[in-house]
Design an enzyme around this catalytic site. Structure first.
Site, PDB file in Angstrom:
ATOM      1  N   PRO A  24      36.945   6.097  10.152  1.00  0.00           N
ATOM      2  CA  PRO A  24      36.343   5.491  11.346  1.00  0.00           C
ATOM      3  C   PRO A  24      36.522   6.415  12.541  1.00  0.00           C
ATOM      4  O   PRO A  24      37.548   7.088  12.667  1.00  0.00           O
ATOM      5  CB  PRO A  24      37.146   4.199  11.532  1.00  0.00           C
ATOM      6  CG  PRO A  24      37.823   3.960  10.226  1.00  0.00           C
ATOM      7  CD  PRO A  24      38.046   5.299   9.609  1.00  0.00           C
ATOM      8  N   LYS A  25      35.526   6.464  13.414  1.00  0.00           N
ATOM      9  CA  LYS A  25      35.633   7.258  14.641  1.00  0.00           C
ATOM     10  C   LYS A  25      36.209   6.367  15.736  1.00  0.00           C
ATOM     11  O   LYS A  25      35.627   5.340  16.077  1.00  0.00           O
ATOM     12  CB  LYS A  25      34.282   7.827  15.052  1.00  0.00           C
ATOM     13  CG  LYS A  25      34.396   8.908  16.121  1.00  0.00           C
ATOM     14  CD  LYS A  25      33.075   9.583  16.366  1.00  0.00           C
ATOM     15  CE  LYS A  25      33.246  10.802  17.277  1.00  0.00           C
ATOM     16  NZ  LYS A  25      33.967  10.524  18.521  1.00  0.00           N
ATOM     17  N   ILE A  26      37.345   6.762  16.274  1.00  0.00           N
ATOM     18  CA  ILE A  26      38.053   5.959  17.268  1.00  0.00           C
ATOM     19  C   ILE A  26      37.525   6.294  18.658  1.00  0.00           C
ATOM     20  O   ILE A  26      37.481   7.459  19.056  1.00  0.00           O
ATOM     21  CB  ILE A  26      39.572   6.215  17.192  1.00  0.00           C
ATOM     22  CG1 ILE A  26      40.090   5.955  15.768  1.00  0.00           C
ATOM     23  CG2 ILE A  26      40.305   5.339  18.201  1.00  0.00           C
ATOM     24  CD1 ILE A  26      39.876   4.551  15.273  1.00  0.00           C
ATOM     25  N   GLU A 167      32.070   2.881  17.018  1.00  0.00           N
ATOM     26  CA  GLU A 167      31.422   4.100  17.497  1.00  0.00           C
ATOM     27  C   GLU A 167      30.756   4.908  16.400  1.00  0.00           C
ATOM     28  O   GLU A 167      29.765   5.582  16.636  1.00  0.00           O
ATOM     29  CB  GLU A 167      32.437   4.975  18.242  1.00  0.00           C
ATOM     30  CG  GLU A 167      31.787   6.154  18.933  1.00  0.00           C
ATOM     31  CD  GLU A 167      32.796   7.127  19.529  1.00  0.00           C
ATOM     32  OE1 GLU A 167      32.360   8.006  20.280  1.00  0.00           O
ATOM     33  OE2 GLU A 167      33.988   7.018  19.239  1.00  0.00           O
ATOM     34  N   GLY A 168      31.288   4.869  15.203  1.00  0.00           N
ATOM     35  CA  GLY A 168      30.722   5.679  14.131  1.00  0.00           C
ATOM     36  C   GLY A 168      31.803   6.117  13.168  1.00  0.00           C
ATOM     37  O   GLY A 168      32.826   5.441  12.993  1.00  0.00           O
TER      38      GLY A 168
END
Length: 285
Positions: A24-26, A167-168
């Site tokens: 996961p993009k934090i 976010e992505g």
């Protein structure tokens, strides 16, 4: 000791690949955690010292170490990352304010890589070996966490990020070394949101288009400024037709009638209802 972080290339679409892990993009800001001879320093990706801003992270590991990760604030009601809160923490300069925010907006350091440990430079090791070392660390408090990852199934993870409104994701080659620059072995896939907006002005100096949206009463309200995405062809087309639409100007901007509409992609909406980092994609006829 600061180490220039490895930056991510961009992938326009989600992908799956057994040579990659996916995380996961934090939605926080990059942080290099450096503990040398027992002294802890914190740095942004641009080598700005931010040690004072995050006193809850000044806790020692069992030995000297340099870690790469993201510092973030989580909304206690939703459990989701709140980018505006981490910016509030980062911008705080006065000691009293920092201490207050440490209680009301505590941060978490989400670690995704270990670069030095016990005097050894680990940057030339393959990523999965570094991940194994990282998984074996004893974290000094619950203000520290290690990012989870999955192998291969990037498209499934990205679907989860979309469903949660996050976010992505990032995709990283399992055998990648740690490069102190942007490199295609690490890629980011952004979960963009989209909006159709009216262009209501433009900056006189460097490029920027003011954009607005109707409020609940139908009146236009400013929601941001487009600074990215427009090609030379788009700019030429805009400036070729905008002159008759001029209504006013000041030192910085020329204001125009809301006749030109554009589609933008963005990270998300801010709490104030503005576009966060809008990127032009196309004109709407």
């Amino acid at each position: 000791m600061f180490i220039s972080p490895m930056l991510l290339a961009t992938s326009d679409t989600a992908f799956s690949d057994q040579q990659y892990i996916f995380e996961p993009k934090i939605d926080g800001h990059r942080l290099i955690f450096s503990q040398q001879n027992g002294t802890i320093r914190l740095y942004t990706r641009h080598n700005n010292d931010c040690t004072r801003q995050y006193p809850e992270l000044l806790l020692p590991f069992d030995d000297d170490i340099i870690l790469d990760g993201e510092v973030a604030c989580y909304d206690p009601k939703t459990g989701l990352v709140d980018f505006e809160s981490i910016m509030t923490r980062f911008m705080a300069k006065k000691s009293e304010k920092i201490q207050q925010l440490t209680g009301t907006l505590p941060v978490t350091f989400v670690i995704f890589d270990v670069l030095h440990y016990k005097g050894q430079d680990l940057q030339q090791l393959p990523l999965m070996q570094r991940k194994e070392l990282l998984a074996g660390l004893t974290l000094p408090s619950d203000r520290f966490g290690i990012i989870p990852f999955i192998e291969g199934a990037g498209e499934a993870l990205f679907k989860q990020m979309q469903d949660l409104g996050l976010e992505g994701m990032t995709g990283k080659k399992k055998d990648s070394k740690y490069y102190n620059r942007r490199h295609s072995a690490w890629k980011k896939v952004i979960n963009w949101s989209y909006a159709d907006v009216f262009i209501t002005g433009y900056r006189k100096a460097e490029f920027g288009w003011l954009v607005s949206l109707p409020n609940e009463r139908g009146n236009l309200r400013p929601v941001g400024i487009i600074e990215h995405g427009a090609s030379p062809t788009h700019k030429k087309a805009f400036y070729g037709v905008v002159a008759p639409l001029k209504t006013d100007e000041d030192r910085e901007f020329v204001y125009v009638e809301p006749r030109i509409k554009a589609r933008v992609k963005m990270r998300n909406w801010t709490k104030a209802g503005n576009l966060r980092i809008p990127v032009f994609t196309e004109f709407i006829v």
